[in-house]
Scaffold this motif. Structure first.
Motif, short mmCIF file in Angstrom:
data_model
loop_
_atom_site.label_atom_id
_atom_site.label_comp_id
_atom_site.label_asym_id
_atom_site.label_seq_id
_atom_site.Cartn_x
_atom_site.Cartn_y
_atom_site.Cartn_z
N ILE A 1 7.00 14.19 -16.67
CA ILE A 1 6.15 13.15 -17.25
C ILE A 1 5.31 13.73 -18.39
CG2 ILE A 1 4.24 11.57 -16.75
CD1 ILE A 1 5.34 11.36 -13.89
N ALA A 2 4.83 14.96 -18.19
CA ALA A 2 4.02 15.59 -19.25
C ALA A 2 4.86 15.85 -20.50
CB ALA A 2 3.42 16.89 -18.73
N PHE A 3 6.12 16.29 -20.32
CA PHE A 3 7.00 16.51 -21.47
C PHE A 3 7.26 15.21 -22.24
CE2 PHE A 3 8.58 20.70 -19.78
CZ PHE A 3 8.26 21.42 -20.93
N TYR A 4 7.50 14.15 -21.48
CA TYR A 4 7.76 12.86 -22.11
C TYR A 4 6.50 12.23 -22.71
CZ TYR A 4 12.58 12.28 -20.45
OH TYR A 4 13.93 12.41 -20.24
N GLY A 5 5.34 12.67 -22.22
CA GLY A 5 4.11 12.00 -22.62
C GLY A 5 4.03 10.60 -22.07
N GLY A 6 4.48 10.44 -20.84
CA GLY A 6 4.59 9.11 -20.24
C GLY A 6 3.40 8.71 -19.41
N GLU A 7 2.21 9.25 -19.72
CA GLU A 7 1.03 8.92 -18.91
C GLU A 7 0.70 7.43 -18.96
OE1 GLU A 7 0.68 13.18 -20.28
OE2 GLU A 7 1.17 11.25 -21.18
N GLU A 8 0.81 6.84 -20.14
CA GLU A 8 0.47 5.42 -20.28
C GLU A 8 1.45 4.55 -19.50
OE1 GLU A 8 -1.84 2.28 -21.22
OE2 GLU A 8 -2.26 4.40 -21.67
N GLU B 1 0.83 -1.20 0.00
CA GLU B 1 0.00 0.00 0.00
C GLU B 1 0.87 1.25 0.00
OE1 GLU B 1 -3.17 0.29 -0.27
OE2 GLU B 1 -4.07 -1.65 0.27
N ALA B 2 1.95 1.23 0.77
CA ALA B 2 2.85 2.38 0.81
C ALA B 2 3.56 2.57 -0.52
CB ALA B 2 3.87 2.21 1.94
N ASP B 3 3.94 1.47 -1.17
CA ASP B 3 4.59 1.58 -2.48
C ASP B 3 3.64 2.19 -3.51
OD1 ASP B 3 6.88 0.47 -1.48
OD2 ASP B 3 6.44 -1.56 -2.17
N PHE B 4 2.38 1.80 -3.47
CA PHE B 4 1.40 2.36 -4.39
C PHE B 4 1.21 3.86 -4.15
CE2 PHE B 4 -3.22 3.20 -5.24
CZ PHE B 4 -3.11 3.21 -6.63
N ARG B 5 1.13 4.24 -2.89
CA ARG B 5 0.97 5.67 -2.56
C ARG B 5 2.22 6.45 -2.97
NH1 ARG B 5 -0.82 5.07 2.18
NH2 ARG B 5 1.15 5.10 3.30
N TYR B 6 3.39 5.84 -2.82
CA TYR B 6 4.63 6.52 -3.20
C TYR B 6 4.69 6.74 -4.72
CZ TYR B 6 9.64 7.39 -3.78
OH TYR B 6 10.85 7.94 -4.12
N GLY B 7 4.16 5.79 -5.48
CA GLY B 7 4.10 5.97 -6.92
C GLY B 7 3.24 7.16 -7.31
N LEU B 8 2.14 7.36 -6.62
CA LEU B 8 1.29 8.52 -6.89
C LEU B 8 1.99 9.82 -6.49
CD1 LEU B 8 -2.12 7.11 -5.60
CD2 LEU B 8 -1.49 7.53 -7.99
N VAL B 9 2.75 9.80 -5.39
CA VAL B 9 3.48 10.99 -4.97
C VAL B 9 4.56 11.35 -5.99
CG1 VAL B 9 5.02 11.93 -3.19
CG2 VAL B 9 3.00 10.61 -2.53
N ARG B 10 5.22 10.36 -6.55
CA ARG B 10 6.26 10.63 -7.56
C ARG B 10 5.67 11.28 -8.80
NH1 ARG B 10 11.22 9.00 -7.93
NH2 ARG B 10 11.00 8.67 -10.18
N ILE B 11 4.47 10.88 -9.19
CA ILE B 11 3.83 11.53 -10.34
C ILE B 11 3.56 13.00 -10.03
CG2 ILE B 11 1.73 11.58 -11.73
CD1 ILE B 11 1.63 8.59 -11.59
N ARG B 12 3.11 13.30 -8.84
CA ARG B 12 2.85 14.68 -8.47
C ARG B 12 4.14 15.50 -8.44
NH1 ARG B 12 0.71 15.51 -2.56
NH2 ARG B 12 2.91 15.08 -2.19
N GLU B 13 5.23 14.92 -7.94
CA GLU B 13 6.49 15.65 -7.85
C GLU B 13 7.16 15.82 -9.20
OE1 GLU B 13 8.77 13.45 -5.05
OE2 GLU B 13 7.81 14.37 -3.30
N ASN B 14 6.93 14.92 -10.13
CA ASN B 14 7.57 14.97 -11.43
C ASN B 14 6.56 15.16 -12.55
OD1 ASN B 14 10.53 13.98 -10.68
ND2 ASN B 14 9.10 12.61 -9.65
N ALA B 15 5.51 15.92 -12.25
CA ALA B 15 4.42 16.09 -13.21
C ALA B 15 4.90 16.71 -14.52
CB ALA B 15 3.31 16.95 -12.58
N GLU B 16 5.76 17.71 -14.44
CA GLU B 16 6.20 18.39 -15.66
C GLU B 16 7.04 17.48 -16.55
OE1 GLU B 16 8.12 22.69 -16.95
OE2 GLU B 16 8.66 21.82 -15.01
#
Length: 640
Positions: free
Chosen positions: A207-214, A190-205
């Motif tokens: 990920i958006a530049f790369y188009g790595g949503e998928e 559960e903590a690993d899953f939550r950490y994955g969501l936090v990383r998306i928030r911290e590296n949003a720009e």
């Protein structure tokens, strides 16, 4: 105009109305606007209903007293759990941030999710521990009260109870033996899953530049699937245990009656004794069967204890001094006393330069794999003798700065710092005072290991750290943690809310002798203008605005803000790890001129050819050192 309303006797009769309804009807009659005509046969019933209502009100008032006691008991328990959690949180956070333990845990991946262990596991531990303690206390009191009753009725029934509870406990442990591991893994996943969501928030720009949503979606689903599969196993194990627990509960309804029944049929006991034995049996069996009834909660609590115990061992190992003679990089701090700068007549010494840093026979290795990076490095850095470190990627340039900053100590050798002012020393009782006998010789009484902050040594990484706070706090970090007005307000609020004293932690000075004043608002505004960031004041409405600075500022602006921190700190030595990589050449030259004018000696890492003109010497690291060779993989050249 008036009318009569006749009250029938059955309306207030106890057999047809509850006392509550009688009370409501009496209140209705008293407030009725019409004239009521009560028959003679109904009047005694009204008196009886009023008397019964008063009696029940008295009983209800008495019954509310135990309820208030239970409410106060629960409130006291929750308050104690909150204060216990507050103390443990402060205790663990202090150890987590001491001696750079947080950095070691993250860089070496020692344990997973320390943040979850501090937030969730500590909260669960304190609340559950108190609940279990009260349950054990109540069970002990209950056991003492009913054991004599049951043993006095029929001693063999007491032995049957012991055998039944022991057998049930053994079966519960067997069926639920995997619950502790499953609960432990569930917390982690559960903590690993939550950490994955936090990383998306911290590296949003990024990920958006790369188009790595998928790709991020696939990674998140993979982590959630792992948590889902583990939770499925946990539910199956809990279901199997629940089947047994329910059967265990139902069987005790007939077991004591079946054991005592022969005595009743033989006329040795009365029928009421059977009910008494069943009641005592259920009470005592409930006390003995805490593990059976609470096994799922105990298994989850055990997983929390395992995670906190693992975390606690890591924190202890980082603070425990190693008594074994292991080889490591030693750091020394030397304070140059005033006698080294003045002659007996008070004139200034004619020494050419003052030594700032000395590295002797440094062999640097990676912390985990012990792979050598640099072999036998020896150099001296004097005041304003700026050094540029170059080399191919992965050769150990940044690792060298980590060793100088005290983050890495794997290897051997000695790194000595020389400070002219006490404010440039870390806050430690082990700092020694030494006198310079000549340019190359010093008299050091003992080895000083750096255990506190780096004092007059400042480090600027390629991506600066942006704190959670105002623009003022960004500039004051880390030399001054907070201004006095804010701390005064924080302390006042703490007293008003009756929060524990250890939560209102006062900032500690970072230097052994802070002889420089805290920058004023005018100083902060001026330093922003010096690094060409004066426009931030109008963009963000002054120094006290709150923003997510790592998102609203570009990397170049963050790097210039880091140089503003450096100028305010008045450090004598700074380590620059490609700290101008996001800046144009004009701003880069301007910032280097600023720190030169401030008299700060700097050691830079960089690949740009434009950096050579700001330095006097260059340290070239060729490549990763050969593990089988002791030959140096570095060379030092003067820059013309």
């Amino acid at each position: 105009m008036s009318c009569d309303l006749i009250i029938p006797p059955s309306y207030l009769h106890s057999s047809s109305s509850s006392s509550f309804l009688c009370k409501q009807r009496l209140q209705l009659f008293n407030a009725f606007p019409f004239k009521l005509r009560v028959p003679v046969s109904t009047r005694p019933l009204i008196v009886q209903a009023e008397s019964r209502t008063r009696e029940e009100d008295r009983i209800a008032t008495q019954s509310r007293i135990p309820n208030k006691v239970f409410v106060l008991r629960d409130y006291a328990r929750e308050t104690l759990a909150l204060r216990w959690r507050s103390w443990m949180t402060s205790y663990y956070m202090e150890r987590y941030l001491r001696n750079q333990t947080f950095y070691k845990i993250q860089s070496q991946s020692i344990i997973d999710n320390p943040d979850q262990r501090i937030v969730d596991d500590l909260s669960s531990f304190t609340g559950t521990a108190l609940a279990f303690s009260l349950t054990l206390f109540n069970a002990a009191v209950d056991l003492i009260s009913f054991s004599n009753i049951l043993y006095g009725i029929y001693p063999p029934l007491f032995l049957v109870l012991l055998a039944y509870s022991i057998g049930g406990t053994a079966i519960s442990v067997f069926l639920g033996r995997g619950l502790v591991t499953l609960n432990f893994m569930q917390e982690k996943k559960e903590a690993d899953f939550r950490y994955g969501l936090v990383r998306i928030r911290e590296n949003a720009e990024s990920i958006a530049f790369y188009g790595g949503e998928e790709n991020e979606m696939q990674l998140l689903l993979q982590r959630f699937k792992s948590a889902y599969e583990n939770l499925t196993k946990l539910l199956i194990s809990s279901r199997n245990l629940e089947f047994f627990t329910n059967g265990y509960r139902y069987l005790i309804q007939i077991l004591p009656a079946a054991v005592v029944a022969p005595m009743y049929f033989s006329g040795k006991i009365e029928f009421g004794v059977i009910n008494q034995s069943v009641s005592a049996f259920n009470h005592i069996l409930g006390d003995f069967s805490l593990i059976v009834y609470q096994f799922q909660a105990i298994s989850a609590f055990s997983a929390v204890i395992d995670r906190l115990g693992e975390f606690d061992d890591i924190l202890d190992s980082s603070t425990r001094k190693n008594n074994e003679s292991t080889e490591e990089i030693k750091l020394k701090y030397c304070y140059l006393s005033s006698s080294t700068d003045l002659h007996s007549n008070g004139s200034i010494s004619s020494r050419k330069c003052v030594k700032v840093l000395r590295i002797e026979h440094l062999t640097l290795q990676t912390p985990m794999s012990k792979e050598p990076l640099i072999n036998g490095l020896s150099l001296e850095v004097f005041e304003k003798d700026h050094l540029l470190v170059t080399g191919p990627s992965g050769s150990g340039k940044t690792s060298l700065l980590r060793a100088i900053a005290g983050l890495w100590n794997t290897g051997k050798g000695t790194i000595t710092f020389y400070a002219k002012h006490k404010r440039e020393l870390p806050l430690s009782s082990d700092i020694v005072s030494c006198e310079v006998i000549s340019t190359d010789e010093i008299n050091v009484d003992s080895t000083v290991h750096r255990e506190k902050n780096r004092g007059g040594v400042f480090f600027l990484p390629q991506r600066p750290y942006m704190v959670l706070g105002t623009l003022r706090q960004q500039l004051l970090y880390p030399t001054w943690t907070e201004d006095s007005d804010f701390m005064a307000n924080l302390t006042e609020q703490s007293q008003q809310t009756d929060s524990p004293s250890f939560l209102a932690r006062s900032p500690k000075a970072q230097y052994a002798d802070v002889d420089s004043k805290k920058p004023t608002t005018d100083d902060l505004i001026q330093v922003l203008k010096d690094v060409r960031l004066g426009y931030l004041l109008s963009r963000f409405d002054g120094l006290d605005s709150m923003h997510e600075w790592s998102s609203v500022l570009s990397l170049g602006e963050q790097q210039r803000l880091a140089f503003a921190r450096l100028l305010l700190s008045k450090s004598y030595l700074v380590l620059l790890d490609e700290s101008t990589s996001a800046l144009d050449e004009a701003n880069e030259e301007h910032l280097y001129q600023l720190i030169q004018a401030a008299g700060i000696t700097y050691i830079s890492i960089g690949h740009r050819s434009t950096l050579y003109k700001y330095h006097k010497k260059v340290l070239q690291i060729s490549s990763t050192a050969d593990p089988t060779s002791t030959n140096p993989n570095w060379c030092i050249d003067f820059i013309p």
